[in-house]
Scaffold this motif. Structure first.
Motif, mmCIF file in Angstrom:
data_model
loop_
_atom_site.group_PDB
_atom_site.id
_atom_site.type_symbol
_atom_site.label_atom_id
_atom_site.label_comp_id
_atom_site.label_asym_id
_atom_site.label_seq_id
_atom_site.Cartn_x
_atom_site.Cartn_y
_atom_site.Cartn_z
ATOM 1 N N LEU A 75 -12.848 -8.176 2.852
ATOM 2 C CA LEU A 75 -13.073 -6.924 2.142
ATOM 3 C C LEU A 75 -12.160 -6.997 0.937
ATOM 4 C CD1 LEU A 75 -14.844 -4.528 3.105
ATOM 5 C CD2 LEU A 75 -12.788 -3.391 3.807
ATOM 6 N N LEU A 119 -10.370 -4.349 -1.251
ATOM 7 C CA LEU A 119 -10.128 -2.937 -1.547
ATOM 8 C C LEU A 119 -9.537 -2.744 -2.932
ATOM 9 C CD1 LEU A 119 -8.727 -1.703 1.869
ATOM 10 C CD2 LEU A 119 -10.961 -1.291 0.926
ATOM 11 N N VAL A 160 -4.747 -14.521 -6.431
ATOM 12 C CA VAL A 160 -3.563 -14.214 -5.627
ATOM 13 C C VAL A 160 -3.986 -13.765 -4.231
ATOM 14 C CG1 VAL A 160 -1.588 -12.672 -5.393
ATOM 15 C CG2 VAL A 160 -2.166 -13.639 -7.622
ATOM 16 N N VAL A 220 -3.313 -15.781 -0.598
ATOM 17 C CA VAL A 220 -2.606 -15.189 0.543
ATOM 18 C C VAL A 220 -3.509 -15.187 1.770
ATOM 19 C CG1 VAL A 220 -1.552 -13.092 1.441
ATOM 20 C CG2 VAL A 220 -1.116 -13.787 -0.908
ATOM 21 N N ALA A 267 -3.635 -13.785 6.733
ATOM 22 C CA ALA A 267 -3.433 -12.344 6.829
ATOM 23 C C ALA A 267 -4.799 -11.672 6.732
ATOM 24 C CB ALA A 267 -2.535 -11.853 5.709
ATOM 25 N N HIS A 268 -4.900 -10.475 7.291
ATOM 26 C CA HIS A 268 -6.194 -9.805 7.286
ATOM 27 C C HIS A 268 -6.548 -9.363 5.862
ATOM 28 C CE1 HIS A 268 -9.527 -7.327 8.393
ATOM 29 N NE2 HIS A 268 -9.392 -7.694 9.651
ATOM 30 N N ILE A 287 -8.229 -6.982 4.691
ATOM 31 C CA ILE A 287 -8.079 -5.551 4.426
ATOM 32 C C ILE A 287 -6.651 -5.267 3.961
ATOM 33 C CG2 ILE A 287 -8.023 -3.265 5.479
ATOM 34 C CD1 ILE A 287 -10.315 -3.932 7.156
ATOM 35 N N LEU A 288 -5.683 -5.902 4.661
ATOM 36 C CA LEU A 288 -4.281 -5.627 4.336
ATOM 37 C C LEU A 288 -3.891 -6.222 3.009
ATOM 38 C CD1 LEU A 288 -2.896 -6.390 7.805
ATOM 39 C CD2 LEU A 288 -3.470 -4.223 6.776
ATOM 40 N N VAL A 289 -4.308 -7.471 2.785
ATOM 41 C CA VAL A 289 -3.929 -8.142 1.544
ATOM 42 C C VAL A 289 -4.486 -7.379 0.351
ATOM 43 C CG1 VAL A 289 -4.079 -10.265 0.244
ATOM 44 C CG2 VAL A 289 -3.842 -10.351 2.716
ATOM 45 N N LEU A 346 -5.488 -4.346 0.307
ATOM 46 C CA LEU A 346 -4.909 -2.996 0.283
ATOM 47 C C LEU A 346 -3.572 -3.003 -0.436
ATOM 48 C CD1 LEU A 346 -4.877 -0.085 1.224
ATOM 49 C CD2 LEU A 346 -3.997 -0.835 3.403
ATOM 50 N N SER A 347 -2.720 -3.998 -0.111
ATOM 51 C CA SER A 347 -1.428 -4.022 -0.790
ATOM 52 C C SER A 347 -1.612 -4.393 -2.259
ATOM 53 C CB SER A 347 -0.442 -4.952 -0.093
ATOM 54 O OG SER A 347 -1.086 -6.057 0.439
ATOM 55 N N MET A 348 -2.587 -5.254 -2.535
ATOM 56 C CA MET A 348 -2.884 -5.579 -3.932
ATOM 57 C C MET A 348 -3.346 -4.327 -4.659
ATOM 58 S SD MET A 348 -2.796 -7.686 -6.234
ATOM 59 C CE MET A 348 -3.106 -9.390 -6.468
ATOM 60 N N ILE A 385 -2.531 -1.187 -3.971
ATOM 61 C CA ILE A 385 -1.382 -0.312 -4.222
ATOM 62 C C ILE A 385 -0.552 -0.876 -5.375
ATOM 63 C CG2 ILE A 385 0.732 0.622 -3.208
ATOM 64 C CD1 ILE A 385 -0.678 0.587 -0.516
#
Lengths: 332, 333
Positions: free
Chosen positions: A69, A71, A118, A122, A128-129, A131-133, A135-137, A139
């Motif tokens: 995903l 985001l 990037v 990662v 890493a999932h 969604i998380l990667v 998501l932090s990107m 933010i």
């Protein structure tokens, strides 16, 4: 006769059933409810609104096909838009020439692709999932954009950019032409190239793909880079359409692009899904929104109806598979 | 102690990072190392922690929820209107209304997910759009400022005058937050249901064959998050002294990032209340520290995003890969 039906079935594919039915339902409902619905004006407005959301949806599609995903799409688009805006401004703002625009667009696409690279690195190297990667990107990019623009607008672009957002060529809106070219590019990429094939393979089974000798890391990085580049194109179109760049532009599109992908029959776990049904799903969403507008409702109700549509399609799909299973059992 | 470190690697490293950041901030800023600042931070992060422990339960059960922050907005609005009907009410009726509204909205998610086998991210994205669209449609984006007095009056549970004359205080949100944290901790570590939630999240099919009621698990997980979203929504309205329909919009992803930072795994079966609280606190301490250091507020999100990105990268790479000798000791798994 049967052979023709079979050919049609394979051509249209099972993914087309959901969006196709929804398309017919929307046309019928609003065609009856509002006399102005089946008019050139409606389709004209849809044609102008479709590209922004559509390009972002294309950017979302590739990662979803790999089972991930992205985001960060809307903020990648805005950061890319900002890049273009600054190149234009440092070259005279309103008086900037086409050269500056070209340079800016290339840089914007590079910036978009860089953010994708990037994320892809990662995801591919640390597992890493996504969604998380992303998501932090997201933010991070939102913060970066707010930091650089102080939350304000950047505007003042040369006049020749106007047609890119509002102009028509032979009666077809230019943003729509850009969008359709991108849809075709994605379609060819996914159905005719090795990268497209590998994208589906990774979405179906990453480990098996890796064991069959495919450099899955490279594919994942490329997929996210392409997704970022597509965001940049969306960002350029958005810049031309709004005649400004603000870091919050299109923020509400984020979850709607996911909705459009799922509505277009893309498997949420990846591996299955095609570009054309997603395109039809997008048209349905925009027609629905225009239709609701015509009968006097606003954009927020359209959002709610989009959500209901997605839930409805998912429920119908469940009921259909269940029915099919019991039907097959009875026959045998 | 050593076994605690091994089994709670995420929590310990989070704690270490928090201590390190706090130490740096205590030296570099004048106001960070004070009781007043700590209490302020607790008051501010209460709502996020309430949301976070709710989301944690869903993540442990193997789901994900995008819609809870919007659901909390719906609850705020609904409760404010319902309280108007009943003519004021009080904390008890407010919490009851907000809690049951929240559970109802969570149950809708669970119903879609369980009954129709819609995967949770799809189901909650659709309910996100439904809740938010309907809320904005019916409210027309108008905020409510005319709330009952009991809801907007600040409730100070503990106050103390510092030597320099400033007052430090702990307010009601902190108490509610602590109760929610304890309740969630009891639910997931001290009850059979909690064990079943972990088992279900780790391996749904295995759990089903083991005789765990899968439907009940979904309803408990999403119902619990709904309850927390409802309570959090009411507390947010109390704290902000207003109900703004899109105030919580976008909060879901920040909370999700914090919870995952605290060691919960997307995919289920892993996560602890302690880690979850530390994850939220790490983010708010960083934000608070940046604020005190005079960094432009526009840069906050950028720095926090970068921290989360690095943390997630490192936590997935695994400490054992960074420290080769550690993997031999902990080779049990």
């Amino acid at each position: 006769m049967n052979a023709i039906v079979e050919r049609l079935k394979t051509l249209i594919g099972p993914e087309m059933a959901g969006p196709g039915l929804a398309f017919l339902a929307v046309m019928l409902t609003f065609g009856i409810a509002s006399p102005q619905f089946l008019s050139a004006a409606t389709f004209g407005s849809v044609a102008f609104q479709l590209p922004e959301l559509g390009l972002l949806t294309l950017a979302m599609l590739l990662p979803i096909l790999t089972g991930g995903l992205n985001l960060a799409i809307t903020f990648t688009a805005n950061i890319a838009g900002l890049t273009l805006a600054w190149v234009l401004q440092s070259n005279g703002g309103v008086d900037a020439g086409p050269g500056a625009f070209l340079l800016g667009s290339v840089l914007a696409i590079l910036v978009g692709a860089a953010s994708g690279v990037v994320m892809g690195l990662v995801i591919a190297f640390t597992r890493a999932h996504p969604i998380l990667v992303s998501l932090s990107m997201m933010i991070f990019l939102r913060g970066l954009g707010e930091f650089l623009t102080r939350g304000g607008d950047v505007s003042g672009f040369p006049a020749f950019l106007g047609p890119l957002g509002h102009g028509s060529f032979l009666g077809v809106p230019i943003p729509l032409i850009v969008f359709i070219v991108c849809v075709l590019a994605w379609h060819v990429l996914l159905t005719r190239t090795k990268l497209g094939f590998n994208t589906y393979m990774i979405g179906s089974n990453l480990e098996a793909t890796r064991y069959s000798g495919i450099n899955t890391r490279k594919v994942i990085v490329l997929v996210y880079a392409l997704s970022g580049a597509m965001c940049a194109i969306a960002g350029i179109i958005m810049l031309a359409r709004f005649n400004s760049v603000r870091i919050g532009h299109g923020e509400s599109y984020l979850l709607i692009t996911v909705l459009a992908c799922f509505l277009g029959g893309v498997n949420p776990f990846g591996g299955f899904g095609r570009v054309i049904p997603v395109f039809v799903a997008l048209v349905v969403l925009q027609l629905l929104s225009s239709g609701l507008n015509l009968v006097g409702a606003n954009q927020h109700l359209a959002t709610a109806v989009w959500g209901l549509l997605l839930a409805g399609v998912m429920v119908l799909r469940f009921v259909a598979t269940k029915f099919k299973i019991s039907f097959v059992r009875k026959e045998t | 102690m050593r076994s605690f470190v091994r089994t709670h690697a995420t929590e310990v490293s989070l704690l270490a990072v928090i201590i390190a950041i706090s130490a740096v901030l205590s030296v570099s800023t004048a106001n960070f190392f004070s009781l007043g600042n700590a209490f302020d931070m607790l008051n501010i992060s209460s709502v996020n922690i309430i949301f976070a422990v709710g989301l944690l339960v869903v993540l442990i059960a193997g789901g994900i929820d995008i819609s809870f922050a919007v659901a909390a907005s719906v609850v705020q609005y609904g409760t404010a209107i319902a309280l108007g009907w009943v003519g004021g009410g009080g904390w008890i009726s407010g919490l009851l209304i907000a809690g049951s509204l929240g559970i109802l909205l969570g149950a809708i998610n669970a119903f879609l997910i369980h009954r129709f086998r819609v995967i949770s991210i799809v189901a909650t994205i659709s309910t996100f759009n439904i809740y938010f669209g309907l809320l904005m449609f019916f409210t027309k984006g108008v905020s409510i400022y005319d709330l009952p007095d009991w809801l907007t009056d600040r409730v100070i549970l503990f106050e103390h005058e510092m030597p320099d004359g400033t007052w430090i205080e702990i307010t009601l949100p902190v108490l509610v937050m602590v109760l929610c944290v304890i309740a969630t901790w009891v639910l997931i570590t001290r009850t059979t249901t909690g064990r079943q939630l972990y088992a279900f999240g780790d391996n749904p099919e295995g759990a089903r064959r083991f005789g765990i009621n899968i439907g009940a698990m979904q309803f408990i997980a999403f119902g619990w998050l709904g309850l927390m979203a409802g309570i959090g929504g009411l507390i947010q309205a109390h704290y902000a002294q207003e109900v703004v329909p899109n105030a919580l919009y976008g909060r879901e992803l920040d909370v999700l990032a914090a919870v995952v930072l605290g060691g919960a795994r997307l995919g289920g079966g892993k996560g602890s209340v302690l880690g979850c609280v530390l994850g939220v606190l790490l983010i708010s301490i960083t934000q608070n520290g940046l604020n005190l250091m005079g960094v432009s507020p526009f840069a906050f999100k950028m720095i926090i995003g970068a921290i989360i990105l690095v943390a997630i990268t490192l936590s997935n790479t695994g400490i054992e890969r960074l420290l080769p000798f550690a993997s031999q000791k902990g080779s049990g798994r």
